[in-house]
Write a protein that holds these residues in place. Structure first.
Motif, PDB file in Angstrom:
ATOM      1  N   ARG A  59       0.809  -1.224   0.000  1.00 25.99           N
ATOM      2  CA  ARG A  59       0.000   0.000   0.000  1.00 25.99           C
ATOM      3  C   ARG A  59       0.842   1.274   0.000  1.00 25.99           C
ATOM      4  NH1 ARG A  59      -3.555  -3.783  -1.135  1.00 25.99           N
ATOM      5  NH2 ARG A  59      -5.257  -4.138   0.333  1.00 25.99           N
ATOM      6  N   GLU A  91       5.481   8.709   4.978  1.00 30.30           N
ATOM      7  CA  GLU A  91       4.271   9.419   4.488  1.00 30.30           C
ATOM      8  C   GLU A  91       4.475  10.904   4.196  1.00 30.30           C
ATOM      9  OE1 GLU A  91       0.127   9.299   6.510  1.00 30.30           O
ATOM     10  OE2 GLU A  91       0.006   7.971   4.792  1.00 30.30           O
ATOM     11  N   MET A 169      12.728  11.943   0.090  1.00 25.47           N
ATOM     12  CA  MET A 169      13.578  10.837  -0.360  1.00 25.47           C
ATOM     13  C   MET A 169      13.720   9.733   0.691  1.00 25.47           C
ATOM     14  SD  MET A 169      14.703  10.317  -3.204  1.00 25.47           S
ATOM     15  CE  MET A 169      15.795   9.031  -2.606  1.00 25.47           C
ATOM     16  N   ASN A 207       8.209  -2.606   4.308  1.00 26.05           N
ATOM     17  CA  ASN A 207       6.759  -2.551   4.054  1.00 26.05           C
ATOM     18  C   ASN A 207       6.149  -1.275   4.591  1.00 26.05           C
ATOM     19  OD1 ASN A 207       6.001  -6.088   4.230  1.00 26.05           O
ATOM     20  ND2 ASN A 207       5.665  -4.715   2.503  1.00 26.05           N
ATOM     21  N   CYS A 387      15.870   6.027  -8.772  1.00 24.40           N
ATOM     22  CA  CYS A 387      14.655   5.720  -8.017  1.00 24.40           C
ATOM     23  C   CYS A 387      13.451   6.317  -8.740  1.00 24.40           C
ATOM     24  CB  CYS A 387      14.755   6.213  -6.571  1.00 24.40           C
ATOM     25  SG  CYS A 387      14.259   7.926  -6.333  1.00 24.40           S
ATOM     26  N   ALA A 388      12.298   6.211  -8.119  1.00 23.75           N
ATOM     27  CA  ALA A 388      11.053   6.605  -8.785  1.00 23.75           C
ATOM     28  C   ALA A 388      10.640   8.050  -8.500  1.00 23.75           C
ATOM     29  CB  ALA A 388       9.943   5.645  -8.378  1.00 23.75           C
ATOM     30  N   LEU A 389      11.532   8.873  -7.907  1.00 28.47           N
ATOM     31  CA  LEU A 389      11.114  10.252  -7.623  1.00 28.47           C
ATOM     32  C   LEU A 389      10.845  11.022  -8.921  1.00 28.47           C
ATOM     33  CD1 LEU A 389      12.329  12.664  -4.894  1.00 28.47           C
ATOM     34  CD2 LEU A 389      12.058  13.509  -7.211  1.00 28.47           C
TER      35      LEU A 389
HETATM   36  C1  LIG Z   1      10.487   9.389  -3.483  1.00 26.16           C
HETATM   37  C2  LIG Z   1       9.695   8.249  -2.905  1.00 26.16           C
HETATM   38  C3  LIG Z   1       9.060   8.391  -1.676  1.00 26.16           C
HETATM   39  C4  LIG Z   1       8.347   7.334  -1.112  1.00 26.16           C
HETATM   40  N1  LIG Z   1       7.726   7.518   0.091  1.00 26.16           N
HETATM   41  C5  LIG Z   1       7.076   6.467   0.664  1.00 26.16           C
HETATM   42  C6  LIG Z   1       6.467   6.603   1.948  1.00 26.16           C
HETATM   43  O1  LIG Z   1       6.499   7.664   2.564  1.00 26.16           O
HETATM   44  N2  LIG Z   1       5.838   5.517   2.482  1.00 26.16           N
HETATM   45  C7  LIG Z   1       5.807   4.303   1.827  1.00 26.16           C
HETATM   46  O2  LIG Z   1       5.286   3.324   2.353  1.00 26.16           O
HETATM   47  N3  LIG Z   1       6.367   4.147   0.607  1.00 26.16           N
HETATM   48  C8  LIG Z   1       7.005   5.191   0.027  1.00 26.16           C
HETATM   49  N4  LIG Z   1       7.594   5.015  -1.192  1.00 26.16           N
HETATM   50  C9  LIG Z   1       7.553   3.665  -1.800  1.00 26.16           C
HETATM   51  C10 LIG Z   1       8.666   2.802  -1.195  1.00 26.16           C
HETATM   52  O3  LIG Z   1       9.852   2.998  -1.943  1.00 26.16           O
HETATM   53  C11 LIG Z   1       8.332   1.304  -1.213  1.00 26.16           C
HETATM   54  O4  LIG Z   1       7.835   0.948  -2.476  1.00 26.16           O
HETATM   55  C12 LIG Z   1       7.298   0.903  -0.171  1.00 26.16           C
HETATM   56  O5  LIG Z   1       7.621   1.392   1.111  1.00 26.16           O
HETATM   57  C13 LIG Z   1       7.236  -0.614  -0.105  1.00 26.16           C
HETATM   58  O6  LIG Z   1       6.272  -1.043   0.831  1.00 26.16           O
HETATM   59  P1  LIG Z   1       4.966  -1.833   0.362  1.00 26.16           P
HETATM   60  O7  LIG Z   1       5.433  -2.952  -0.545  1.00 26.16           O
HETATM   61  O8  LIG Z   1       4.369  -2.326   1.619  1.00 26.16           O
HETATM   62  O9  LIG Z   1       4.113  -0.841  -0.373  1.00 26.16           O
HETATM   63  C14 LIG Z   1       8.278   6.084  -1.790  1.00 26.16           C
HETATM   64  C15 LIG Z   1       8.911   5.945  -3.049  1.00 26.16           C
HETATM   65  C16 LIG Z   1       9.592   7.023  -3.594  1.00 26.16           C
HETATM   66  C17 LIG Z   1      10.251   6.842  -4.922  1.00 26.16           C
END
Ligand SMILES: Cc1cc2nc3c(=O)[nH]c(=O)nc-3n(C[C@H](O)[C@H](O)[C@H](O)COP(=O)(O)O)c2cc1C
Length: 424
Positions: A59, A91, A169, A207, A387-389
């Motif tokens: 999520r 978040e 980040m 996660n 990365c995906a930013l």
């Molecule tokens: C710049 C950036 C910021 C992110 N910020 C968050 C975040 O605040 N919280 C989060 O769960 N995933 C964030 N993600 C996604 C995480 O890299 C990652 O996919 C996720 O934490 C994996 O957990 P899940 O498989 O339970 O979704 C971010 C990705 C990027 C590229």
């Protein structure tokens, strides 16, 4: 719609109307920690198999299948030790506020999800990486961890709370691992993935908070029940959210695959006198949809078919007073400031796009600027950066030009913001 209960709303049915959190006794009174008890009767591989069969997908935005992620970690006596869990509670995605609800109001649900994950992958230590501004979450999580430790409720896992210094980040999973190690939050090259080499080079599960909060009910009620909660093949419910000029902004736990229009209806529709112009379906890094897309199901595949993503499932509503150039300028300014500087297309390209958009909004746009913006965004695609930013920044920019090109052209032709004076 059915009355919220444990079988229809496993994430939110026990939340109190006044927002006070469930303490350990209250959590246990509604079968809290029974999912962990069920997990303790199973072999780790059986827990992973159950989570796989539930079709729970992450999520945090990318939607990676959770059981598959857990199955990557090496197991057995020869596996590298220690193994870690890193809970992504950063978040910082603009428009997203769902994890905060869960941590503030039901912190033991997250702790139970962590304990089950720890049993499934034989991890000894978990870090909750928390957004620095979430001070109420921090207080309530600290209290819940102390309560759980005193009651020895968590099994063998030690849970630590780490509050972030505050960069977007840090939420990127490998940036978060670097931050936890005390380093600058630059992303790491992948592979190796964190499941093989994560914190301090050891196998690590990363996660999202909401992801882990789904796990206790899966263990209690089974994978089949969880899959059937959803209207689509992605299992479970989802906490959807709405912000913007709607009558009732907020969060709702609904079956996965609820449509954009149904979610907007729960938010009471647009404020009086305003019309829906567009929406970012899952936070700032998702491509804009239009009123033609109200029937799109919010799951991991339907928004992709119309060029967007569900993202975090929390939509930002744009009304007919919003200047789309102003909105995009604001978003690209955010992404540009939050770039870690590791890749040239991101740190240089986002800065350039931000300056072009600010100039356009100030009435100094030039013919050819729209094409320049499109050209810049073409370097931000997946695979072009670590990365995906930057890919996430490209989505709102490209889609707003695609759906609302006239706004950009009007700014350039009239040498001013045609929406000047509006409070967008
Ligand atoms: C710049 C950036 C910021 C992110 N910020 C968050 C975040 O605040 N919280 C989060 O769960 N995933 C964030 N993600 C996604 C995480 O890299 C990652 O996919 C996720 O934490 C994996 O957990 P899940 O498989 O339970 O979704 C971010 C990705 C990027 C590229």
């Amino acid at each position: 719609m059915s009355e919220p209960n444990e079988l229809t709303h496993p994430l939110t049915c026990h939340l109190r109307a006044d927002g006070t959190p469930l303490d350990l006794a209250a959590y246990r009174a509604c079968d809290g920690y029974q999912g962990l008890a069920a997990a303790n009767q199973l072999e780790p591989s059986a827990i992973v198999a159950m989570v796989k069969a539930s079709n729970l997908r992450g999520r945090g935005g990318a939607g990676f299948p959770t059981g598959m992620k857990w199955s990557v970690l090496p197991m057995g006596p020869d596996a590298p030790k220690p193994k870690y869990i890193a809970v992504n509670a950063d978040e910082m995605e603009p428009g997203t506020f769902k994890d905060r609800l869960l941590m503030e109001q039901n912190p033991h649900l997250l702790l139970e999800g962590i304990a089950i994950c720890a049993r499934a992958v034989e991890a000894e230590t978990a870090y909750i990486f928390l957004r620095g501004e979430y001070t109420l979450c921090a207080t309530r999580l600290r209290h819940a961890i102390a309560e759980a430790n005193a009651a020895q409720a968590l099994g063998n896992v030690h849970v630590y709370l780490h509050t972030s210094a505050g960069r977007y980040m840090c939420g990127e999973e490998t940036g978060m691992l670097n931050a936890l190690e005390g380093k600058r939050a630059n992303p790491r090259t992948k592979p190796p993935y964190p499941g093989i080499s994560g914190l301090w080079g050891k196998p690590t599960v990363v996660n999202n908070v909401e992801t882990l909060c789904n796990v206790p009910a899966i263990l209690r009620h089974g994978a089949e029940w969880y899959q059937k909660l959803s209207r689509t093949t992605d299992g479970g419910t989802k906490i959807y959210g709405v912000s913007g000029r709607v009558k009732r902004p907020g969060l709702w736990e609904l079956p996965m695959g609820t449509t954009v229009g149904e979610i907007l209806d729960l938010a009471g529709g647009m404020q009086d006198g305003l019309k829906l112009r567009g929406l970012l379906p899952g936070g700032a890094s998702t491509a804009v949809l239009t009123p033609d897309h109200l029937d799109v199901a919010m799951d991991f595949s339907a928004p992709q078919k119309v060029g967007s993503r569900m993202g975090t499932g929390t939509m930002i509503i744009l009304d007919d007073r919003a200047c789309l150039v102003g909105v995009v300028a604001n978003l690209i300014d955010f992404f540009s400031r939050e770039s870690c500087g590791w890749c040239t297309p991101c740190w240089s390209g986002l800065g350039w796009a931000s300056r072009l958009l600010d100039a356009m909004e100030a009435g100094k746009g030039q013919p050819g600027d729209i094409e320049k913006l499109e050209h810049l965004a073409s370097f931000w695609g997946p695979g072009a950066t670590f990365c995906a930013l930057a890919p996430g920044a490209a989505d709102p920019l490209r889609s707003c030009i695609q759906h609302f090109r006239q706004d950009f052209e009007d700014h350039i032709r009239e040498h001013r913001c045609p929406h000047e004076g509006w409070d967008a």
